[in-house]
Design a protein around this motif. Sequence first.
Motif, PDB file in Angstrom:
ATOM      1  N   THR A 148    -101.843  29.430 -19.415  1.00  0.00           N
ATOM      2  CA  THR A 148    -100.678  29.191 -18.575  1.00  0.00           C
ATOM      3  C   THR A 148     -99.416  29.142 -19.421  1.00  0.00           C
ATOM      4  OG1 THR A 148    -100.943  26.776 -18.704  1.00  0.00           O
ATOM      5  CG2 THR A 148    -102.014  27.905 -16.873  1.00  0.00           C
ATOM      6  N   PHE A 149     -98.336  29.658 -18.850  1.00  0.00           N
ATOM      7  CA  PHE A 149     -97.018  29.564 -19.482  1.00  0.00           C
ATOM      8  C   PHE A 149     -95.989  29.498 -18.356  1.00  0.00           C
ATOM      9  CE2 PHE A 149     -98.555  33.874 -19.278  1.00  0.00           C
ATOM     10  CZ  PHE A 149     -97.491  34.662 -18.867  1.00  0.00           C
ATOM     11  N   GLY A 150     -95.294  28.368 -18.295  1.00  0.00           N
ATOM     12  CA  GLY A 150     -94.353  28.146 -17.206  1.00  0.00           C
ATOM     13  C   GLY A 150     -95.084  28.200 -15.876  1.00  0.00           C
ATOM     14  N   PRO A 151     -94.541  28.917 -14.893  1.00  0.00           N
ATOM     15  CA  PRO A 151     -95.194  29.020 -13.582  1.00  0.00           C
ATOM     16  C   PRO A 151     -96.294  30.074 -13.536  1.00  0.00           C
ATOM     17  CG  PRO A 151     -93.134  30.221 -13.534  1.00  0.00           C
ATOM     18  CD  PRO A 151     -93.214  29.582 -14.906  1.00  0.00           C
ATOM     19  N   PHE A 152     -96.575  30.707 -14.663  1.00  0.00           N
ATOM     20  CA  PHE A 152     -97.524  31.815 -14.691  1.00  0.00           C
ATOM     21  C   PHE A 152     -98.887  31.380 -15.237  1.00  0.00           C
ATOM     22  CE2 PHE A 152     -93.329  33.681 -14.955  1.00  0.00           C
ATOM     23  CZ  PHE A 152     -93.385  34.679 -13.996  1.00  0.00           C
ATOM     24  N   ALA A 153     -99.917  32.055 -14.745  1.00  0.00           N
ATOM     25  CA  ALA A 153    -101.281  31.858 -15.241  1.00  0.00           C
ATOM     26  C   ALA A 153    -101.888  33.228 -15.482  1.00  0.00           C
ATOM     27  CB  ALA A 153    -102.112  31.081 -14.228  1.00  0.00           C
ATOM     28  N   TYR A 154    -102.462  33.403 -16.669  1.00  0.00           N
ATOM     29  CA  TYR A 154    -103.089  34.683 -17.014  1.00  0.00           C
ATOM     30  C   TYR A 154    -104.561  34.441 -17.292  1.00  0.00           C
ATOM     31  CZ  TYR A 154    -104.116  39.137 -19.220  1.00  0.00           C
ATOM     32  OH  TYR A 154    -104.667  40.360 -19.522  1.00  0.00           O
ATOM     33  N   ARG A 155    -105.404  35.056 -16.477  1.00  0.00           N
ATOM     34  CA  ARG A 155    -106.851  34.938 -16.661  1.00  0.00           C
ATOM     35  C   ARG A 155    -107.318  36.068 -17.556  1.00  0.00           C
ATOM     36  NH1 ARG A 155    -111.643  34.087 -12.135  1.00  0.00           N
ATOM     37  NH2 ARG A 155    -113.359  34.539 -13.564  1.00  0.00           N
ATOM     38  N   ILE A 156    -107.766  35.727 -18.752  1.00  0.00           N
ATOM     39  CA  ILE A 156    -108.054  36.716 -19.778  1.00  0.00           C
ATOM     40  C   ILE A 156    -109.220  37.615 -19.382  1.00  0.00           C
ATOM     41  CG2 ILE A 156    -108.821  37.038 -22.161  1.00  0.00           C
ATOM     42  CD1 ILE A 156    -107.311  34.503 -22.886  1.00  0.00           C
ATOM     43  N   ASP A 157    -110.291  37.047 -18.830  1.00  0.00           N
ATOM     44  CA  ASP A 157    -111.476  37.852 -18.551  1.00  0.00           C
ATOM     45  C   ASP A 157    -111.245  38.876 -17.451  1.00  0.00           C
ATOM     46  OD1 ASP A 157    -111.363  35.569 -16.805  1.00  0.00           O
ATOM     47  OD2 ASP A 157    -113.350  36.110 -16.092  1.00  0.00           O
ATOM     48  N   ARG A 158    -110.322  38.590 -16.528  1.00  0.00           N
ATOM     49  CA  ARG A 158    -110.055  39.519 -15.431  1.00  0.00           C
ATOM     50  C   ARG A 158    -108.780  40.317 -15.639  1.00  0.00           C
ATOM     51  NH1 ARG A 158    -113.247  39.003 -11.124  1.00  0.00           N
ATOM     52  NH2 ARG A 158    -111.803  40.327  -9.976  1.00  0.00           N
ATOM     53  N   GLY A 159    -107.970  39.904 -16.616  1.00  0.00           N
ATOM     54  CA  GLY A 159    -106.713  40.593 -16.826  1.00  0.00           C
ATOM     55  C   GLY A 159    -105.756  40.407 -15.670  1.00  0.00           C
ATOM     56  N   GLU A 160    -105.792  39.218 -15.047  1.00  0.00           N
ATOM     57  CA  GLU A 160    -104.964  38.941 -13.877  1.00  0.00           C
ATOM     58  C   GLU A 160    -103.811  38.011 -14.240  1.00  0.00           C
ATOM     59  OE1 GLU A 160    -108.212  39.254 -10.216  1.00  0.00           O
ATOM     60  OE2 GLU A 160    -107.361  37.321 -10.778  1.00  0.00           O
ATOM     61  N   LEU A 161    -102.620  38.420 -13.861  1.00  0.00           N
ATOM     62  CA  LEU A 161    -101.432  37.602 -14.058  1.00  0.00           C
ATOM     63  C   LEU A 161    -100.955  37.120 -12.700  1.00  0.00           C
ATOM     64  CD1 LEU A 161     -99.115  36.515 -15.874  1.00  0.00           C
ATOM     65  CD2 LEU A 161     -97.944  38.702 -15.467  1.00  0.00           C
ATOM     66  N   ARG A 162    -100.790  35.810 -12.563  1.00  0.00           N
ATOM     67  CA  ARG A 162    -100.340  35.239 -11.294  1.00  0.00           C
ATOM     68  C   ARG A 162     -99.178  34.275 -11.508  1.00  0.00           C
ATOM     69  NH1 ARG A 162    -103.634  35.881  -6.845  1.00  0.00           N
ATOM     70  NH2 ARG A 162    -105.647  36.898  -7.268  1.00  0.00           N
ATOM     71  N   ARG A 163     -98.303  34.265 -10.532  1.00  0.00           N
ATOM     72  CA  ARG A 163     -97.267  33.245 -10.428  1.00  0.00           C
ATOM     73  C   ARG A 163     -97.630  32.418  -9.206  1.00  0.00           C
ATOM     74  NH1 ARG A 163     -91.388  32.988 -11.768  1.00  0.00           N
ATOM     75  NH2 ARG A 163     -90.560  31.276 -10.525  1.00  0.00           N
TER      76      ARG A 163
END
Length: 240
Positions: A148-163
Amino acid sequence: MATPGTRPTAELPDHAPHILVVDDDRRVRELLSRFLYEQGFRVTAAGNVPEARTKAQCFVFDALVLDVMMPGESGFDYAREVRQTSRVPILMLTARSNPNDRVMGLEIGADDYLPKPFEPRELILRLSNIIKRRDEAGGRAQSHDTVTFGPFAYRIDRGELRREDELIRITEREREILTILAQAAGGNVEREALAGSGGLAAERSIDVQINRLRRKTEVDPANPLFLQTVRGVGYRLAVD
């Protein structure tokens, strides 16, 4: 209404595999797109390599289905280009039975090869297998943590970036860069590491890719809080 060359995706979940089908035969594209969609795949289609290249700037794909023989740039040409920066699974299609074509495709880095005509069920099995192998390899090599960084979450195994609950669309190249930065857990990453196997040309494009990611994640891309430049070294992701 769906955009040209793209199957409607509203009925499928975001995590459904997204396939890029590249074939100059419109009938084949439409049949493949419909069949894949009915089997639970999100599908984007392109009639030639330049169109495929444009689509790849807008979407993240879980696998490519490439026709070998197309006017202008061939499927071999595009597979070779993709392999400079990405390990996305590639299934090659050809109307020819020449074994040299199969050898060439595998030497370039294609994951599987299917001659035309083929049974649609065989295509699904082969496509599912190469995606599964990619996922298993990724599971061995990567952490399944969410960074997580700020309002974002990055799931490494799926390559998904979410706000929060919103899925942020990133390209395959942006996903590779973000994965490397996320795995460094806030540490500095050299430019050469981000360039991967693309050599000098890929290294020169890093700034462009980083700027694109900043436009998707930073309030002020000119003064980034998360994707930070480390002068003389490369970049770092300021994780929470």
